[in-house]
Write a protein that holds these residues in place. Structure first.
Motif, mmCIF file in Angstrom:
data_model
loop_
_atom_site.group_PDB
_atom_site.id
_atom_site.type_symbol
_atom_site.label_atom_id
_atom_site.label_comp_id
_atom_site.label_asym_id
_atom_site.label_seq_id
_atom_site.Cartn_x
_atom_site.Cartn_y
_atom_site.Cartn_z
ATOM 1 N N SER A 53 6.358 55.479 28.527
ATOM 2 C CA SER A 53 7.390 55.766 27.096
ATOM 3 C C SER A 53 6.544 56.541 26.270
ATOM 4 O O SER A 53 5.177 56.041 26.389
ATOM 5 N N ARG A 54 6.854 57.131 25.107
ATOM 6 C CA ARG A 54 6.192 57.882 24.201
ATOM 7 C C ARG A 54 7.209 57.581 22.996
ATOM 8 O O ARG A 54 7.780 58.736 22.634
ATOM 9 N N SER A 55 6.994 56.712 22.401
ATOM 10 C CA SER A 55 8.036 56.508 21.111
ATOM 11 C C SER A 55 7.178 56.970 19.991
ATOM 12 O O SER A 55 8.070 57.339 18.896
ATOM 13 N N THR A 56 5.725 57.039 19.851
ATOM 14 C CA THR A 56 5.292 57.553 18.784
ATOM 15 C C THR A 56 4.336 58.645 19.276
ATOM 16 O O THR A 56 3.707 58.516 20.372
ATOM 17 N N THR A 57 3.859 59.355 18.406
ATOM 18 C CA THR A 57 2.650 60.266 18.732
ATOM 19 C C THR A 57 1.284 59.675 19.218
ATOM 20 O O THR A 57 0.754 60.054 20.312
ATOM 21 N N GLU A 58 1.296 58.484 18.799
ATOM 22 C CA GLU A 58 -0.106 57.801 18.998
ATOM 23 C C GLU A 58 -0.226 57.088 20.217
ATOM 24 O O GLU A 58 -1.076 57.063 20.998
ATOM 25 N N ASP A 59 0.934 56.634 20.620
ATOM 26 C CA ASP A 59 0.869 55.594 21.647
ATOM 27 C C ASP A 59 1.647 56.026 23.060
ATOM 28 O O ASP A 59 2.624 56.647 23.003
ATOM 29 N N PHE A 60 0.953 55.775 24.249
ATOM 30 C CA PHE A 60 1.533 56.224 25.641
ATOM 31 C C PHE A 60 1.251 55.012 26.284
ATOM 32 O O PHE A 60 0.433 55.248 27.415
ATOM 33 N N PRO A 61 2.215 53.956 26.479
ATOM 34 C CA PRO A 61 1.774 53.049 27.523
ATOM 35 C C PRO A 61 2.261 53.272 28.827
ATOM 36 O O PRO A 61 3.257 53.777 28.974
ATOM 37 N N LEU A 62 1.552 52.513 29.700
ATOM 38 C CA LEU A 62 2.001 52.709 31.165
ATOM 39 C C LEU A 62 2.477 51.435 31.790
ATOM 40 O O LEU A 62 1.704 50.480 31.650
ATOM 41 N N ARG A 63 3.440 51.438 32.274
ATOM 42 C CA ARG A 63 3.863 50.073 32.854
ATOM 43 C C ARG A 63 3.974 50.169 34.446
ATOM 44 O O ARG A 63 4.225 51.038 35.219
ATOM 45 N N LEU A 64 3.326 48.865 35.022
ATOM 46 C CA LEU A 64 3.355 48.606 36.555
ATOM 47 C C LEU A 64 4.508 47.411 36.535
ATOM 48 O O LEU A 64 4.303 46.589 35.881
ATOM 49 N N GLU A 65 5.693 47.828 37.209
ATOM 50 C CA GLU A 65 6.601 46.922 37.310
ATOM 51 C C GLU A 65 6.533 45.706 38.336
ATOM 52 O O GLU A 65 6.441 44.528 38.123
ATOM 53 N N GLN A 77 3.537 41.184 40.265
ATOM 54 C CA GLN A 77 3.485 41.066 38.805
ATOM 55 C C GLN A 77 3.407 42.270 38.237
ATOM 56 O O GLN A 77 3.422 43.382 38.915
ATOM 57 N N SER A 78 3.855 42.159 36.851
ATOM 58 C CA SER A 78 4.048 43.353 36.003
ATOM 59 C C SER A 78 3.129 43.256 35.052
ATOM 60 O O SER A 78 2.336 42.263 34.470
ATOM 61 N N MET A 79 2.725 44.486 34.489
ATOM 62 C CA MET A 79 1.918 44.734 33.361
ATOM 63 C C MET A 79 1.877 45.999 32.738
ATOM 64 O O MET A 79 2.546 46.900 33.290
ATOM 65 N N THR A 80 1.390 46.010 31.451
ATOM 66 C CA THR A 80 1.248 47.285 30.848
ATOM 67 C C THR A 80 0.102 47.650 30.463
ATOM 68 O O THR A 80 -0.665 46.701 29.720
ATOM 69 N N LEU A 81 -0.508 48.821 30.462
ATOM 70 C CA LEU A 81 -1.749 49.398 30.174
ATOM 71 C C LEU A 81 -1.528 50.053 28.856
ATOM 72 O O LEU A 81 -0.628 51.188 28.849
ATOM 73 N N GLN A 82 -2.010 49.669 27.930
ATOM 74 C CA GLN A 82 -2.140 50.362 26.668
ATOM 75 C C GLN A 82 -2.921 51.562 26.180
ATOM 76 O O GLN A 82 -4.261 51.551 26.697
ATOM 77 N N CYS A 83 -2.212 52.414 25.642
ATOM 78 C CA CYS A 83 -3.103 53.881 25.198
ATOM 79 C C CYS A 83 -2.697 54.120 23.824
ATOM 80 O O CYS A 83 -1.360 54.416 23.804
ATOM 81 N N THR A 84 -3.657 54.203 23.142
ATOM 82 C CA THR A 84 -3.422 54.944 21.784
ATOM 83 C C THR A 84 -4.403 55.956 21.493
ATOM 84 O O THR A 84 -5.595 55.762 21.615
ATOM 85 N N GLN A 85 -3.980 57.157 20.484
ATOM 86 C CA GLN A 85 -5.112 57.923 20.241
ATOM 87 C C GLN A 85 -4.843 58.218 18.780
ATOM 88 O O GLN A 85 -3.767 58.337 18.253
ATOM 89 N N ASP A 86 -5.803 58.773 18.225
ATOM 90 C CA ASP A 86 -5.699 58.926 16.535
ATOM 91 C C ASP A 86 -6.216 60.080 16.138
ATOM 92 O O ASP A 86 -6.752 60.506 14.825
ATOM 93 N N MET A 87 -6.097 61.126 17.066
ATOM 94 C CA MET A 87 -6.735 62.614 16.879
ATOM 95 C C MET A 87 -5.163 63.550 16.695
ATOM 96 O O MET A 87 -5.367 64.873 16.592
ATOM 97 N N ASN A 88 -4.052 63.018 16.574
ATOM 98 C CA ASN A 88 -2.828 63.613 16.446
ATOM 99 C C ASN A 88 -2.574 64.488 17.538
ATOM 100 O O ASN A 88 -2.028 65.632 17.377
ATOM 101 N N HIS A 89 -3.049 64.435 18.805
ATOM 102 C CA HIS A 89 -2.734 65.035 19.807
ATOM 103 C C HIS A 89 -1.156 65.013 20.270
ATOM 104 O O HIS A 89 -0.692 64.129 20.150
ATOM 105 N N ASN A 90 -0.833 66.164 20.568
ATOM 106 C CA ASN A 90 0.716 65.963 21.109
ATOM 107 C C ASN A 90 0.980 65.766 22.588
ATOM 108 O O ASN A 90 1.719 65.181 22.873
ATOM 109 N N TYR A 91 -0.133 66.077 23.316
ATOM 110 C CA TYR A 91 -0.275 65.734 25.086
ATOM 111 C C TYR A 91 -0.956 64.577 25.137
ATOM 112 O O TYR A 91 -2.071 64.309 24.662
ATOM 113 N N MET A 92 -0.372 63.511 25.844
ATOM 114 C CA MET A 92 -1.187 62.706 26.622
ATOM 115 C C MET A 92 -0.795 62.432 28.095
ATOM 116 O O MET A 92 0.405 62.722 28.436
#
Lengths: 114, 112
Positions: A67-79, A17-32
């Motif tokens: 993928s990192r399309s925005t500063t806030e979000d950094f999802p992790l995908r398991l295919e 199975q596949s799934m995406t783990l979501q991650c978002t930060q609201d501290m305007n951090h550059n590194y994730m």
């Protein structure tokens, strides 16, 4: 202050199975970062990002995508989930370039692949 | 490849004891060493050390770095049951996207 927010907190997957783990930060951090932690072990880096649109592999990237399309979000995908991916996953962020570059962690996702 | 080794891997003490946790590191172009405390969930930050011989202190916890011998120690005095946790140390290089290399952690159990 939300900090680093991860969802879901728990998930059980069947092999393949596949799934995406979501991650978002609201501290305007550059590194994730995405880490995994196996029982009794330290954290292993899966992928990291130095800013929107830029990602790079860590120590254990096989079987994952990010993928990192925005500063806030950094999802992790398991295919194609495999039992070896059973672990606790932590997302983290930091501001690199200032005087205090400590990592802030999310609360973790417990993933079981059966 | 960067490497961080912690010892002991586990430690059981009684309330009031003093403990010393060890962390040795091999980090190319070393920048800093960080200590985290991990209870049931996410690690929480304790200290960041960049200079040798300067003790960082927070309440009953203190830590120091020796850049010549490539190690750090974390001391906890007058331990309490709430100190029970896994203590992680991590080394950070100046480059490589500021990636941390973590040790396996020390599982500290403080019994009443």
């Amino acid at each position: 202050n939300a900090g680093v927010t991860q969802t879901p907190k728990f998930r059980i997957l069947k092999i393949g199975q596949s799934m995406t783990l979501q991650c978002t930060q609201d501290m305007n951090h550059n590194y994730m970062y995405w880490y995994r932690q196996d029982p009794g072990m330290g954290l292993k880096l899966i992928y990291y990002s130095v800013g929107a649109g830029i990602t790079d592999k860590g120590e254990v990237p096989n079987g994952y995508n990010v993928s990192r399309s925005t500063t806030e979000d950094f999802p992790l995908r398991l295919e194609l989930a495999a039992p070896s991916q059973t672990s606790v996953y932590f997302c983290a962020s930091s501001y690199v370039g200032g005087s205090n570059e400590k990592l802030f962690f999310g609360s973790g996702t417990q993933l079981s692949v059966l | 490849e960067d490497k961080v080794v912690q010892s002991p891997l586990s430690l059981v003490v009684h309330e009031g004891d003093t403990v010393t946790l060890n962390c040795s590191y091999e980090v190319t172009n070393f920048r800093s060493l960080l200590w985290y405390k991990q209870e049931k969930k996410a690690p929480t930050f304790l200290f960041m050390l960049t200079s040798s011989g300067i003790e960082k202190k927070s309440g009953r916890l203190s830590s120091i770095l020796d850049k010549k011998e490539l190690f750090s120690i974390l001391n906890i005095t007058a331990t309490q049951t709430g100190d029970s946790a896994v203590y992680l140390c991590a080394g950070r290089p100046r480059t490589s996207g500021s990636r941390l290399t973590f040790g396996e952690g020390t599982q500290l159990t403080v019994n009443p």
